[in-house]
Design a protein around this motif. Structure first.
Motif, PDB file in Angstrom:
ATOM      1  N   LEU A  88       3.233   5.827  -3.102  1.00 12.49           N
ATOM      2  CA  LEU A  88       4.393   6.551  -3.618  1.00 12.49           C
ATOM      3  C   LEU A  88       4.305   6.719  -5.134  1.00 12.49           C
ATOM      4  O   LEU A  88       4.557   7.812  -5.659  1.00 12.49           O
ATOM      5  CB  LEU A  88       5.680   5.813  -3.235  1.00 12.49           C
ATOM      6  CG  LEU A  88       6.987   6.469  -3.664  1.00 12.49           C
ATOM      7  CD1 LEU A  88       7.212   7.773  -2.916  1.00 12.49           C
ATOM      8  CD2 LEU A  88       8.149   5.503  -3.429  1.00 12.49           C
ATOM      9  N   ILE A  89       3.920   5.672  -5.847  1.00  9.46           N
ATOM     10  CA  ILE A  89       3.798   5.746  -7.308  1.00  9.46           C
ATOM     11  C   ILE A  89       2.675   6.715  -7.683  1.00  9.46           C
ATOM     12  O   ILE A  89       2.815   7.510  -8.616  1.00  9.46           O
ATOM     13  CB  ILE A  89       3.545   4.349  -7.909  1.00  9.46           C
ATOM     14  CG1 ILE A  89       4.671   3.380  -7.536  1.00  9.46           C
ATOM     15  CG2 ILE A  89       3.349   4.430  -9.414  1.00  9.46           C
ATOM     16  CD1 ILE A  89       6.061   3.813  -7.893  1.00  9.46           C
ATOM     17  N   THR A  90       1.583   6.690  -6.961  1.00 10.10           N
ATOM     18  CA  THR A  90       0.488   7.636  -7.214  1.00 10.10           C
ATOM     19  C   THR A  90       0.942   9.065  -6.944  1.00 10.10           C
ATOM     20  O   THR A  90       0.647   9.979  -7.738  1.00 10.10           O
ATOM     21  CB  THR A  90      -0.737   7.280  -6.357  1.00 10.10           C
ATOM     22  OG1 THR A  90      -1.182   5.968  -6.732  1.00 10.10           O
ATOM     23  CG2 THR A  90      -1.867   8.279  -6.548  1.00 10.10           C
ATOM     24  N   GLU A  91       1.674   9.296  -5.862  1.00  8.72           N
ATOM     25  CA  GLU A  91       2.180  10.636  -5.556  1.00  8.72           C
ATOM     26  C   GLU A  91       3.123  11.134  -6.639  1.00  8.72           C
ATOM     27  O   GLU A  91       3.162  12.328  -6.948  1.00  8.72           O
ATOM     28  CB  GLU A  91       2.864  10.663  -4.190  1.00  8.72           C
ATOM     29  CG  GLU A  91       1.905  10.495  -3.029  1.00  8.72           C
ATOM     30  CD  GLU A  91       0.851  11.600  -2.968  1.00  8.72           C
ATOM     31  OE1 GLU A  91       1.168  12.773  -3.235  1.00  8.72           O
ATOM     32  OE2 GLU A  91      -0.311  11.278  -2.668  1.00  8.72           O
ATOM     33  N   TYR A  92       3.889  10.231  -7.225  1.00 16.44           N
ATOM     34  CA  TYR A  92       4.761  10.582  -8.352  1.00 16.44           C
ATOM     35  C   TYR A  92       3.936  11.137  -9.509  1.00 16.44           C
ATOM     36  O   TYR A  92       4.221  12.217 -10.038  1.00 16.44           O
ATOM     37  CB  TYR A  92       5.553   9.343  -8.789  1.00 16.44           C
ATOM     38  CG  TYR A  92       6.264   9.498 -10.100  1.00 16.44           C
ATOM     39  CD1 TYR A  92       7.539  10.054 -10.157  1.00 16.44           C
ATOM     40  CD2 TYR A  92       5.667   9.087 -11.278  1.00 16.44           C
ATOM     41  CE1 TYR A  92       8.192  10.195 -11.363  1.00 16.44           C
ATOM     42  CE2 TYR A  92       6.310   9.228 -12.489  1.00 16.44           C
ATOM     43  CZ  TYR A  92       7.573   9.785 -12.531  1.00 16.44           C
ATOM     44  OH  TYR A  92       8.209   9.934 -13.740  1.00 16.44           O
ATOM     45  N   ALA A  93       2.892  10.417  -9.902  1.00 13.05           N
ATOM     46  CA  ALA A  93       2.051  10.858 -11.016  1.00 13.05           C
ATOM     47  C   ALA A  93       1.392  12.193 -10.712  1.00 13.05           C
ATOM     48  O   ALA A  93       1.354  13.086 -11.566  1.00 13.05           O
ATOM     49  CB  ALA A  93       0.989   9.800 -11.337  1.00 13.05           C
ATOM     50  N   LEU A  99       0.828  -1.205   0.000  1.00  8.55           N
ATOM     51  CA  LEU A  99       0.000   0.000   0.000  1.00  8.55           C
ATOM     52  C   LEU A  99       0.866   1.262   0.000  1.00  8.55           C
ATOM     53  O   LEU A  99       0.563   2.232  -0.710  1.00  8.55           O
ATOM     54  CB  LEU A  99      -0.953  -0.003   1.189  1.00  8.55           C
ATOM     55  CG  LEU A  99      -2.077  -1.031   1.128  1.00  8.55           C
ATOM     56  CD1 LEU A  99      -2.807  -1.097   2.472  1.00  8.55           C
ATOM     57  CD2 LEU A  99      -3.038  -0.713  -0.001  1.00  8.55           C
ATOM     58  N   ALA A 100       1.944   1.254   0.768  1.00  7.27           N
ATOM     59  CA  ALA A 100       2.841   2.415   0.811  1.00  7.27           C
ATOM     60  C   ALA A 100       3.534   2.621  -0.530  1.00  7.27           C
ATOM     61  O   ALA A 100       3.687   3.761  -0.998  1.00  7.27           O
ATOM     62  CB  ALA A 100       3.865   2.243   1.921  1.00  7.27           C
TER      63      ALA A 100
END
Length: 161
Positions: free
Chosen positions: A19-24, A14-15
């Motif tokens: 992180l990948i979503t925050e990158y986008a 989940l973390a």
């Protein structure tokens, strides 16, 4: 696998996903401070396959800030995330590799009065190398492998210095 290990793995997944979503979101919103904060101290990114640069997170954030000014709308869609956890210094789960496909529609800034449809769409695959740090999961490597792009009939506007 014990229930405790399974729960820890789920929390890590989940973390990593966050992180990948925050990158986008950071790239789409042009939040370059947030972009840099997603990286470990020695983190690097490689956008050369998409016509960009390779360098440390600060250098790449500067290049992205300049080149993304061409687009008034950006929307990364990062899908098909494959997460694999690794070992660093005998502790399981200190590293992760993520491969994820992306589609990225964008609209040129000069097209603000016309259609809301994107002028430019590209797609490919990201390869993320992640490290567990005291601040949580951070990127130590991002490699973009652009596989295709669809350009409009017209040419892109020139960058003005």
């Amino acid at each position: 696998m014990t229930q405790r290990v399974e729960l820890a793995t789920l929390r890590d997944r989940l973390a990593v996903d966050e992180l990948i979503t925050e990158y986008a979101v950071a790239v789409d919103d042009g939040d370059w401070a947030a972009y840099r904060n997603l990286f470990a101290p020695a983190g690097r990114a490689d956008y050369r396959s998409a016509g960009g640069i390779e360098g440390d997170a600060g250098q790449v954030a500067g290049w992205l800030a300049e080149s993304m000014r061409l687009f008034s709308m950006r929307q990364h869609l990062i899908v098909n995330r494959r997460v694999r956890f690794g070992v660093l210094e005998q502790d399981t789960g200190d590293t992760a590799r993520v491969q994820a496909d992306y589609v990225n529609p964008m609209r040129f800034a000069e097209n603000g009065t016309g259609s809301s449809a994107p002028d430019f769409v590209c797609g490919g695959r990201y390869s993320f190398g992640l490290l567990r740090t005291y601040d949580g999961w951070r990127m130590h490597e991002v490699v973009v492998q652009e596989k295709w792009r669809r350009l409009p009939e017209r040419t892109a506007p020139a960058v003005i210095d």
